[in-house]
Structures are given as C-alpha cells and as structure tokens.
Design an enzyme around this catalytic site. Structure first.
Site, PDB file in Angstrom:
ATOM      1  N   THR A  93       0.975  -1.394  -0.172  1.00 30.42           N
ATOM      2  CA  THR A  93      -0.264  -0.235  -0.396  1.00 30.42           C
ATOM      3  C   THR A  93       1.115   1.560   0.237  1.00 30.42           C
ATOM      4  OG1 THR A  93      -1.814  -1.159   1.421  1.00 30.42           O
ATOM      5  CG2 THR A  93      -1.931   0.763   1.592  1.00 30.42           C
ATOM      6  N   THR A 128      -3.692   0.771  -2.826  1.00 27.24           N
ATOM      7  CA  THR A 128      -3.624  -0.081  -2.887  1.00 27.24           C
ATOM      8  C   THR A 128      -3.271  -0.776  -3.595  1.00 27.24           C
ATOM      9  OG1 THR A 128      -3.050  -2.089  -0.940  1.00 27.24           O
ATOM     10  CG2 THR A 128      -5.120  -1.198  -0.912  1.00 27.24           C
ATOM     11  N   SER A 183     -11.134  -2.329   5.432  1.00 24.49           N
ATOM     12  CA  SER A 183      -9.809  -2.305   4.723  1.00 24.49           C
ATOM     13  C   SER A 183      -8.941  -1.560   6.014  1.00 24.49           C
ATOM     14  CB  SER A 183      -9.800  -1.333   3.561  1.00 24.49           C
ATOM     15  OG  SER A 183      -8.142  -0.929   3.614  1.00 24.49           O
ATOM     16  N   SER A 184      -7.495  -1.736   5.788  1.00 21.47           N
ATOM     17  CA  SER A 184      -6.321  -0.479   7.383  1.00 21.47           C
ATOM     18  C   SER A 184      -6.660   0.406   7.058  1.00 21.47           C
ATOM     19  CB  SER A 184      -5.536  -1.976   7.287  1.00 21.47           C
ATOM     20  OG  SER A 184      -6.177  -2.247   7.682  1.00 21.47           O
ATOM     21  N   GLY A 202       1.043  -0.343   5.104  1.00 21.60           N
ATOM     22  CA  GLY A 202       1.322  -0.968   6.617  1.00 21.60           C
ATOM     23  C   GLY A 202       0.242  -2.184   7.369  1.00 21.60           C
TER      24      GLY A 202
END
Lengths: 183, 650
Positions: free
Chosen positions: B459, B477, B517-518, B538
C-alpha cells in the site's frame, strides 16, 4: 639510494602478480551453496550455478554436518528480515549458524567462495555483520560492484589478501564464477 | 559621457528615461504576477517516492490545487512504486476544500464482481493468482476527484505518470529490495519478469524500469477518461486476461464500477478535530483508539515507548479496538455499521474501564472480547442502560485472518509460522532450492507453503496541502506487494479478494461489495483551522501507526519529523505478539514481557510499522512542513513561490 629503491620496486612488482596468482583458489565440485542472512539472493546464485552446469546442493540452513562430501562451500551473504522470518530463525541464531559453518569448513580444509549479489539492498547495519563474517573467511569474493561502492569489501579483502572480483550486475557474475570453479 | 555632444546626451537621457519606465512597468507586472502566483502555487507534498512528489510539485507549480496534485501523484506513484499501488488497485481519498469548508471521502477500493461465487477461492492458497483480483477502482476514483474538485484537465495531471511509464525511471533502493525479495514470484510470471527482471535477475537500484503497455493504457485514460479503462480495448483485455487465468471479471463489472462519495467520520482528540475515513475503511477504529487514549495518563517521559505502562495501556487499547473493527466494520451499503457507537466518547470510556492497568488481560489476544457499541448509537444514557439487558451474544471465531491485507497473511506470516513451528504444527523450511527463472520453484517435501510473505509495507500513502489550504489525504493499494501478481496489458491487478473474510459476518464477500480495509487517510484541524494531513501504508498496522504519530504530535509535542521517526510498536487481537522497534530500551521490553506480552523485537526503523506521510501547516501559520517516513523511501517537499525545499526520506 635510487638504485636500492628501483630494486625494491622491481621486487615488489615481480612479487605482486605472483602473490595474486598464489591467492587464486580453484574451487572444486561438488559445491554446497548456502546463505548467510537468509536472503533470497542464494537462489540467484543457484541460477548462476545452474547455467554453468555446476554440481551443487543448495541448503539455506546448512550446518557443519552438511559439509560432508563437498569440496567447496559457497556462501551468499545478505540479511533479509523476510527470509529470516520465513525460515523461523532470529538474526543472532543465523549469525551463530554461519560462524560455526565457516569454522567447520576451515577445519575441514574446504575453501569458501563468497558471492555478494544483492548490491546496496544487501548492505547496511543488518547485512554487514554477515558480509564481513563471510568475506573474511573466503578464499575469493565475487561481488556486484554496487555493493562495494563505499569500499567495504575492498577493505575487508585487502586486509587478508583475499582476491576480490567485482562485476557490474548479477548476470555478469557468471564470468568470474566460471573462472574460479574447476570443471 | 563627457565627450559626447549635447544632442547625443539628450538622446541618451531620453532613452534612459524610457528604459527606466519600461523597467518600472516590468517590475509592476512581475509584482502583480507574483501576487497572483503566490495565491495559486506553493504547498507541501509528501509521498513514498521522489518522482511522485515531483509530480505533485509539477502540478502545484502550474497552479493546480491539492486535488490536482494528489491525482497526479497517485497516478505517478502507481507507476514508480508499482509494488504498492496502481491502476489495477484502489484506495480512499479524503479531501478538504478550504473555501467551502467541505470535507468529502471518495472510496475507490476494488469491488467484488457481480458473480463472485462463480469460482472457488482460497484466500491462503490463491491470493497470488487472478482469482484474488477484484474490479479495480483507482482510475474511476481519481478521475471523479479531479472532475468534481480539481481544476486542471486529466491529460495534464496524467502527464507525469505517462512520462515515467513510457520513458522509464531508475529503480530506487526500496523497489530494488522488494524486487530481490519477490524474485521467485516475479520470475514465475513472464509478464512481470519482462518488466522487473533483466536477464533472469531482478533489476537493481539504478537500472531503468519501463512500462510501455501501462503508458499506453494511461494515454487511453488521458484521452477518454475512465472509459479508457472501464470500456473498450482496456476492459476487453482485462476481462480476457483475468478469466483466462481463472479469475472472475466481466465487461459489465468494469462498466458498473463507480466510486462512492460519503461524509467522512469526525471526532476529537484532546481538543483537535480528527476527520477520517468511514467504513469499510478504518477511520472509526482510529477514532475509537483516540477516544480511549484520552483516558491514558501518559507518564512524564520523552515518549510513550520509554514507559512500559504507556505501551501496555496503548497495546490494550489496540487489542480491544481491533476486535471491534473485525466485528463491526464492513461495507455500509450492505450492512448497518454502528459507527456512531464505535466513535462515541461514552463507549470509549466503557471499553477503557475493561483494561487492567498492570498486565495484559486477557493474556491471549484471541480472547480479547469485542464490545457492544450499538447501545451508544445515537442514544442517550437511559436507552443505553436499557439496551444493556439485550446485548447480542458474542460470537466466537479465532481465525479472522483474512480481514485485511496484513492479517490475511496470519497463517502465512513468518511470525505466525514461527508460532506454528513452536507448537509443532508446521514444518521447518530447511532448504531453498535453486530455481531457474521462468520455472516453478521445486519445493522439498515439508517445505513451507510460501516464502514471500513478509509484506511489511504494501500500500502507499500521500498527503498534500496547497497554498489555498486545501488538503488531501490519500491511501491506495494493490493489497499485498505486487497485488495478485497477475499482470494484464501492463496492469498489475490487486488481490483485494483476500480482504474479505471467510469468518467475520460483517465482511463476507457479496456481489458488488467492497471489503473492509485498514486504510485510514486522516485530516486534523485545530480551532476550525486545517492543521495536518496524514496516513500510512502497512496493512493491519496502519491504524495503530497513525494513532501513534498523532499521539507523538499532540501529547508529546513533537514536530512532524520527530513524530514520524519516533519508535513504534503494534499489538492487536489477531496476533499473539507485541511487535516493537529495537530502539525501545531493553528494560521496557523486559517489563512488557513481565506484564504478559509475547514481545517480538524488529528492526530499529522497521518497514513493518508502515510509512507515514505527513503534510502540515507550521504551528505559527507561516508556511508548511512535511515529513516522509524514513522507514520507506520517499520525499516530502515544501513548495513556495520562490524556493523548493526537499526533505528526503530514507
């Protein structure tokens, strides 16, 4: 005085190629190929050996016991956190393995061929412990010159009169490998 | 002069007066022009690659706004950092328009096709195949942002990306390392090997990397807009390539892709306003972390990593908020997300009260329970008390391993496999057989399933502020490094399908659905004034990393550079380790172990903990500052009307 200096220069000049010649080791097959730092670079070294049709066995976790039957130990230094993670070993454990493997090779009279392929990506604080350890124990060091831009390997090798063979890129490493590995 | 005739002297005086007037006029014009320019140029850009930062600067210099610059940089970074993002992936873009005092979030994450069930898919076995590819959103998202909020034409902002792809660019150290580390995967796939390798060996730092097919696609987009990607030649080749490789994607799927526009989430942290990404992205978790962090009394040290108490309290917060994230975040178009509850101060207080200040409790992260935010969802305390009796029963699952790119690798993650080996479940990988590029890796019996899983920083993030105080925070990403490792027509496709869960009900795959998603692009305001744009790559670490950098700035008074460099750590529900950078003192680490954490010490500045890009205003309002994370290559540059100051990352 001038005569003496001239004589000395002639002696040094005549001995230099001789010492270089004396330091050149012909590495016999079969070769045990391993990594120092668990980087994937060892696979690239394997590709080079494959192309040269050299008889070798690759073992990323080789120990002293694995040296039996081999006439050369080829080590590819370079730290990889990913590689260490995949192998499930810590950096310290890997350093210990490499140290004892190099010591066992020395005791058994098996010459070490160091091949540093990763360039700048395999230099730095984490890699250089492995680089120094392997280069100091080697009979010959082949290096992609990008990895020696700061003269790190030149300095290590000069201290122990170890032949250093720089090449421009990984593919070019085939040439010095072909020269130093006995058919 | 004294030898000249009087007539000649007069002529020269007239000429001299004329010259003076002309000079004065020119000066006046220059002044007017510079005043106009100062309003339209300048700003700060922080990206993960110098050429992407340069692209942003190029656009800002031409008078583009932050959105123009961000779109240019986002397209460019997809070319020069092809491992981390690109037009085969997706992301999220948080925009603040100063003159309208408006913030908007564009979700352009990859989306499931209409018939995802037409193929079987194993997130652990098939993540590096075309089966893991979802419908890409990058082109649609960036084009929409430009259309609605930009000022420059698409061909202008795409020009740097097209140039980098067509003419090539030198491989930078970060990419060189990644090409080496991913050599096996690249060598097995001829389209990737053709670009990223040279004579069967990965390209090294300084070697030229050209992507002519990608340049052609970008040119089509420049000429036709999103249709250059989602319809016609490009779409047909994508569908053909993906389906031939066993994946699922139709022309209708591509034509139907639309970015979603939504209101961002808002919260506060110790007096500053935090605006961040709504679900299914992870801004709610960031706000929940910060709300709980308000209850932490940091010890009087220079940094929280100097105190085991502070790290412990934060670790316990992370473990709980990540549990909530897994339980409740999903695509809001398909489910009710209790975002209001998750980001409420009252809920944070309730969750914080669960923490044992002296030790990790429960001892195992997998036993950390999620909370019940729904009762705080737009309700008063009385309703909350009543609903306590009607709490839903906690479901149990321990294997929510595919809920984001980071935890998708739980089973494959080296540290996880380390655990399995210790537990006698796995097998030891003792040999790395030599393999000729272009052939399958021969694996010894019992050898580890994969050896390319330490994807610490996939990402990418970029932060931009322009001279008119507009801000952009953008994270995009491909999923894991090099995405699905499937390239069609020069487009490296995402592996977004692994972001869906096979266990967590809030994040199951469905037709047209986007996974959790983060990514957490974030903007910060103080007293109504824009202050900062930040975010990070990350994988699962993103949210905790962004929170730590904010704590560094807000609680510890660090400047952006120091905040970015300070040591980091990470803990969450779905991992039994507490990861920490080696700069943290052994005494703190020992105390954390005593408190019950299984500590894993990583590098001193480890890519595992992300790559934060910060663009900010100086505290005194006199200009900008930027910071590119030294854990990852990149640059932050402050562009003024007169001077360009570049601050390189590592």
């Amino acid at each position: 005085m001038l005569k003496k200096l001239l004589l000395l220069a002639i002696v040094i000049a005549s001995l230099a190629p001789l010492s270089a010649f004396a330091a050149e080791t012909k590495f016999q097959q079969p070769i045990l190929l391993t990594t120092a730092g668990q980087s994937v670079d060892v696979k690239l070294a394997g590709v080079l050996l494959d192309r040269l049709k050299v008889t070798f066995t690759s073992n990323a976790a080789a120990t002293a016991a694995d040296l039996k039957g081999f006439k050369t130990l080829m080590v590819v230094p370079g730290y990889s956190s990913k590689g260490l993670g995949s192998a499930g070993v810590s950096r310290e454990a890997e350093l210990t393995r490499v140290r004892s493997l190099l010591a066992a090779a020395k005791a058994a009279g098996i010459p070490v061929l160091a091949v540093h392929l990763g360039g700048k990506a395999r230099r730095g604080v984490q890699s250089d412990d492995f680089n120094k350890l392997v280069a100091e124990a080697a009979a010959t060091v082949i290096i992609v010159d990008q990895g020696d831009e700061d003269g790190f390997f030149t300095q290590v090798c000069a201290g122990s009169m170890i032949p250093l063979k720089p090449v421009k890129n990984m593919a070019e490493a085939m040439k010095p490998l072909e020269e130093v590995i006995a058919k | 002069m004294m030898y000249l005739s009087a007539g000649r002297q007069h002529l020269l005086r007239r000429r001299s007066r004329r010259t003076a007037w002309a000079g004065l006029l020119l000066l006046l014009l220059a002044f007017v022009w510079s005043v106009a320019l100062a309003g339209g140029t300048g700003g700060v850009a922080a990206t993960a690659h110098p050429l992407a930062t340069e692209a942003a600067n190029e656009i800002l210099s031409r008078g583009g706004n932050a959105v123009d610059a961000a779109v240019a940089a986002a397209f460019a970074i997809g070319v020069v950092e092809p491992d981390g993002s690109g037009i085969g992936g997706g992301g999220g873009m948080l925009i603040y328009l100063h003159d309208r005092r408006q913030t908007v979030y564009i979700n352009y994450y990859p989306q499931a096709p209409q018939d995802p069930g037409s193929i079987s898919f194993s997130p652990t076995e098939e993540r590096d195949t075309a089966k893991s590819a979802l419908v890409p959103g990058t082109v649609a998202g960036l084009c929409q942002a430009l259309r609605d909020y930009g000022t420059l034409p698409l061909p202008v902002v795409l020009a740097p990306a097209i140039r980098y792809a067509g003419e090539g660019f030198p491989v930078d150290p970060t990419l060189a390392g990644l090409l080496l580390d991913n050599m096996d995967a690249l060598a097995k796939r001829p389209p990737l090997a053709a670009i990223f390798m040279n004579e069967g060996f990965p390209k090294m730092e300084g070697e030229l990397l050209q992507q002519t097919d990608l340049a052609h696609v970008l040119e089509l987009v420049a000429a036709q807009g999103p249709d250059g990607f989602y319809r016609g030649e490009t779409a047909e080749r994508l569908v053909e390539g993906v389906t031939a490789a066993g994946g699922v994607m139709t022309l209708a799927d591509l034509a139907a892709y639309k970015p979603t526009m939504s209101e961002p989430l808002r919260g506060t942290y110790r007096g500053v306003e935090v605006v961040t990404a709504p679900a299914p992205h992870s801004g709610a978790t960031l706000l929940e972390i910060l709300n709980m962090m308000e209850h932490v009394q940091f010890e009087a040290t220079d940094h929280f990593t100097s105190s085991s108490h502070d790290v412990h309290m934060m670790a316990e917060i992370f473990r709980r908020t990540y549990a909530d994230r897994s339980q409740y975040l999903g695509d809001p178009r398909f489910m009710a997300v209790p975002a209001g509850g998750l980001i409420s101060k009252a809920y944070a207080a309730e969750r914080f009260a669960e923490i044992n200040p002296y030790r990790a409790e429960p001892r195992l992260s997998k036993d950390v329970p999620y909370g019940f935010p729904a009762k705080f969802e737009n309700r008063g305390p009385a309703a909350a008390a009543r609903s306590d009796a009607n709490r839903p029963q906690r479901l149990k699952w321990d294997d929510d391993r595919d809920e984001d790119p980071g935890s998708a690798r739980q089973v494959d993650d080296p540290f996880d496999r380390w655990n399995q080996r210790k537990a006698g479940k796995g097998t030891k990988d003792v040999s790395t057989p030599a393999t000729a590029p272009g052939t399958e890796t021969k694996r010894n019996p019992g050898e580890g399933k994969k050896d390319d899983d330490f994807d610490g920083g996939s990402t990418t993030h970029l932060s931009i502020i322009d001279a008119d105080s507009n801000m952009v925070s953008l994270t995009q990403t491909l999923g894991n490094f090099f995405g699905s490792k499937t390239m069609v027509n020069g487009i490296l496709l995402n592996n977004g399908r692994v972001n869906f869960s096979t266990a967590s009900p809030s994040n199951l795959i469905g037709p047209g659905k986007r996974p959790r998603s983060s990514i957490t692009p974030t903007l910060v305001f103080r007293d109504g004034r824009p202050l900062m744009s930040l975010g990070s790559p990350g994988a699962g670490r993103i949210i905790a990393t962004v929170a730590q950098v904010m704590v560094n700035i807000i609680d510890f008074g660090m400047d952006v550079e120091a905040a970015n460099e300070a040591p980091r750590f990470f803990a969450q529900k779905f991992d039994e380790h507490l990861f920490i950078e080696s700069r943290v003192s052994p005494a703190v680490i020992e105390e954390l172990k005593r408190q019950g954490y299984d500590v894993r010490v990583l590098g001193d500045m480890d890519l595992y903990f992300g790559g934060v890009q910060i663009a900010a205003f100086k505290e005194d309002g006199t200009g900008f500052v930027g910071s590119a994370d030294k854990r990852r290559g990149g640059t932050a540059s402050v562009l003024g009307a007169k001077a360009l100051e570049t601050v390189p990352g590592d």
